[in-house]
Design an enzyme around this catalytic site. Structure first.
Site, PDB file in Angstrom:
ATOM      1  N   ARG A   1    -127.866  53.848 -43.477  1.00  0.00           N
ATOM      2  CA  ARG A   1    -127.559  55.118 -44.144  1.00  0.00           C
ATOM      3  C   ARG A   1    -128.600  55.443 -45.205  1.00  0.00           C
ATOM      4  O   ARG A   1    -128.261  55.808 -46.330  1.00  0.00           O
ATOM      5  CB  ARG A   1    -126.180  55.061 -44.799  1.00  0.00           C
ATOM      6  CG  ARG A   1    -125.047  54.789 -43.862  1.00  0.00           C
ATOM      7  CD  ARG A   1    -124.461  56.091 -43.362  1.00  0.00           C
ATOM      8  NE  ARG A   1    -123.256  55.864 -42.613  1.00  0.00           N
ATOM      9  CZ  ARG A   1    -122.041  56.141 -43.072  1.00  0.00           C
ATOM     10  NH1 ARG A   1    -121.891  56.641 -44.269  1.00  0.00           N
ATOM     11  NH2 ARG A   1    -121.006  55.943 -42.318  1.00  0.00           N
TER      12      ARG A   1
ATOM     13  N   ARG B   1    -126.410  60.592 -49.718  1.00  0.00           N
ATOM     14  CA  ARG B   1    -126.045  61.187 -51.003  1.00  0.00           C
ATOM     15  C   ARG B   1    -126.669  60.527 -52.213  1.00  0.00           C
ATOM     16  O   ARG B   1    -126.637  61.081 -53.298  1.00  0.00           O
ATOM     17  CB  ARG B   1    -124.516  61.191 -51.150  1.00  0.00           C
ATOM     18  CG  ARG B   1    -123.871  62.290 -50.323  1.00  0.00           C
ATOM     19  CD  ARG B   1    -122.372  62.174 -50.336  1.00  0.00           C
ATOM     20  NE  ARG B   1    -121.957  60.999 -49.577  1.00  0.00           N
ATOM     21  CZ  ARG B   1    -120.691  60.647 -49.392  1.00  0.00           C
ATOM     22  NH1 ARG B   1    -119.721  61.343 -49.939  1.00  0.00           N
ATOM     23  NH2 ARG B   1    -120.397  59.590 -48.670  1.00  0.00           N
TER      24      ARG B   1
ATOM     25  N   ARG C   1    -127.741  69.542 -49.199  1.00  0.00           N
ATOM     26  CA  ARG C   1    -126.295  69.626 -48.927  1.00  0.00           C
ATOM     27  C   ARG C   1    -125.616  70.769 -49.683  1.00  0.00           C
ATOM     28  O   ARG C   1    -124.585  71.268 -49.251  1.00  0.00           O
ATOM     29  CB  ARG C   1    -125.624  68.291 -49.274  1.00  0.00           C
ATOM     30  CG  ARG C   1    -125.719  67.269 -48.192  1.00  0.00           C
ATOM     31  CD  ARG C   1    -124.725  67.554 -47.067  1.00  0.00           C
ATOM     32  NE  ARG C   1    -123.453  66.896 -47.322  1.00  0.00           N
ATOM     33  CZ  ARG C   1    -122.305  67.522 -47.439  1.00  0.00           C
ATOM     34  NH1 ARG C   1    -122.240  68.826 -47.344  1.00  0.00           N
ATOM     35  NH2 ARG C   1    -121.194  66.849 -47.653  1.00  0.00           N
TER      36      ARG C   1
ATOM     37  N   ASP D   1    -124.764  61.516 -36.465  1.00  0.00           N
ATOM     38  CA  ASP D   1    -123.560  60.745 -36.760  1.00  0.00           C
ATOM     39  C   ASP D   1    -122.932  60.233 -35.474  1.00  0.00           C
ATOM     40  O   ASP D   1    -123.022  60.892 -34.427  1.00  0.00           O
ATOM     41  CB  ASP D   1    -122.539  61.573 -37.545  1.00  0.00           C
ATOM     42  CG  ASP D   1    -121.522  60.649 -38.221  1.00  0.00           C
ATOM     43  OD1 ASP D   1    -121.838  60.100 -39.285  1.00  0.00           O
ATOM     44  OD2 ASP D   1    -120.451  60.443 -37.637  1.00  0.00           O
TER      45      ASP D   1
ATOM     46  N   TYR E   1    -111.737  56.201 -34.140  1.00  0.00           N
ATOM     47  CA  TYR E   1    -111.730  57.523 -34.810  1.00  0.00           C
ATOM     48  C   TYR E   1    -110.942  58.551 -34.004  1.00  0.00           C
ATOM     49  O   TYR E   1    -110.221  59.386 -34.562  1.00  0.00           O
ATOM     50  CB  TYR E   1    -113.162  58.019 -35.058  1.00  0.00           C
ATOM     51  CG  TYR E   1    -113.828  57.317 -36.226  1.00  0.00           C
ATOM     52  CD1 TYR E   1    -113.591  57.719 -37.537  1.00  0.00           C
ATOM     53  CD2 TYR E   1    -114.665  56.236 -36.019  1.00  0.00           C
ATOM     54  CE1 TYR E   1    -114.182  57.060 -38.610  1.00  0.00           C
ATOM     55  CE2 TYR E   1    -115.267  55.579 -37.087  1.00  0.00           C
ATOM     56  CZ  TYR E   1    -115.021  55.994 -38.379  1.00  0.00           C
ATOM     57  OH  TYR E   1    -115.595  55.347 -39.447  1.00  0.00           O
TER      58      TYR E   1
END
Ligand code: 1CP
Length: 336
Positions: free
Chosen positions: A24, A28, A37, A73, A148
């Site tokens: 990752r 962020r 973003r 993703d 998921y």
């Protein structure tokens, strides 16, 4: 092309320092990413080739990592399978409605996976035109993707998934078969578009007892791998320190280890041919540059001159990670 990463994947890095990238690594913790973003929601970022290209390059331009990871993703394939996916701030991914054992999941068969995910392959082609480091493509493993779809989003306990596979292992296996086929198509299209390596994430396989790990995680990572065109493969799961032998038995080029793993012990029990990637605890990056240096040096000493080692984190970098700590880590690995 900086080939340190590919050399380590084939066990031939003689440069004296391991390649470095982070799980990752685009995200962020970077103010450049936060700025992008603010202008676009997450699904727009994931679906727009120019934005995918821009975000993928952010950590390469800022820190000079030895490989880039396509900004995408593991859950986008759920849209290609006909599910509705959204990302909610402070909650995470939501799949609504989720999949239940009563549903007719043969409807998931025969979907145009590659047609729906063209934006990913277009971004890979764009990136390959200008990147100076290898590019890694990826997908979720069938089991983690299934969690998921069944839980309807992130879950820690996986109660619905577990009830399904303990009560109805045959139908759960049929579901994983369908997801494996779709994953193979998605990964082969990434390989065709030009990625240099593939990583398969079975992030939630740690919830599985040993027999189910073999049946639902290992066997399906194996099935996906067997369906792929030639390309170096790295397998990751949470729980990889517990199941390193099962992962190695699938014969990927590399395995990515969680931070619980004792790297020298795993190296001596698996032999020198397989590439090992890992395994700094991402929480260490929340401390201070001096602690980061101390802990990173410990790993570097343990794996000194190992030609098949890649320095990485044991799991994804946390959004609140201070940039100075990432810089300290990079300097430490570079100057070793
Ligand atoms: O540089 C990179 O690595 C970026 C590409 C990337 C990758 C490899 C992203 C972007 N996601 C992933 C993989 C991924 N996504 C995994 C497997 C790796 C892992 O175990 O961390 C998983 C489980 C997901 C699912 C996912 N995507 C979640 C839920 C996680 C959980 O705990 O259940 C969330 C919150 C996302 C959103 C997402 N995907 C990627 C990013 C950078 C983000 C956060 C973006 C944001 O909020 O701005």
């Amino acid at each position: 092309m900086n080939n340190l990463a590919l050399q380590a994947l084939s066990g031939k890095n003689r440069s004296g320092r391991p390649p470095l990238w982070l799980m990752r690594q685009a995200g962020r913790y970077m103010h450049e990413y936060q700025a992008i973003r603010k202008r676009h929601d997450l699904l727009t970022l994931f679906r727009t080739p120019e934005l995918i290209t821009e975000v993928t390059k952010l950590p390469i331009d800022a820190f000079g990592f030895d490989a880039a990871i396509v900004f995408s993703d593991i859950l986008l394939i759920s849209e290609a399978l006909g599910f509705t996916l959204r990302f909610e701030e402070a909650v995470g991914p939501i799949i609504d409605p989720p999949l239940s054992p009563e549903a007719d999941f043969t409807q998931l068969v025969g979907r145009d996976i590659v047609g729906s995910l063209q934006y990913v392959y277009e971004a890979i082609r764009q990136l390959k035109r200008t990147l100076t480091v290898p590019l890694i493509g990826f997908a979720g493993a069938p089991f983690t993707l299934a969690t998921y779809l069944i839980e309807g989003g992130s879950s820690r306990l996986m109660r619905k998934t577990k009830r399904w596979f303990f009560q109805e292992p045959e139908s759960f296996t049929r579901l994983l078969d369908i997801l494996a086929m779709a994953t193979i198509e998605h990964l082969n299209a990434q390989i065709d578009a030009g990625v240099d390596a593939i990583q398969i994430f079975d992030s939630w396989a740690n919830v599985l007892p040993a027999p189910q790990f073999q049946a639902f995680a290992a066997n399906f990572m194996d099935k996906v791998m067997k369906g792929l065109k030639p390309c170096p493969i790295i397998l990751f799961c949470r729980g990889s320190s517990l199941y390193a032998h099962e992962l190695a038995a699938i014969k990927p080029q590399g395995i990515s280890l969680d931070w619980q793993a004792d790297l020298p012990k795993i190296r001596s029990s698996l032999g020198k041919d397989i590439c090992l990637q890992g395994n700094l605890d991402p929480d260490i990056l929340l401390t201070s540059p001096s602690v980061v240096r101390k802990e990173a040096l410990r790993i570097m000493e343990q794996m000194r001159d190992d030609p098949a080692f890649i320095f990485n984190l044991g799991h994804g970098i946390l959004p609140e990670t201070p940039r100075a700590n990432v810089e300290a880590l990079i300097a430490c690995v570079r100057d070793f």
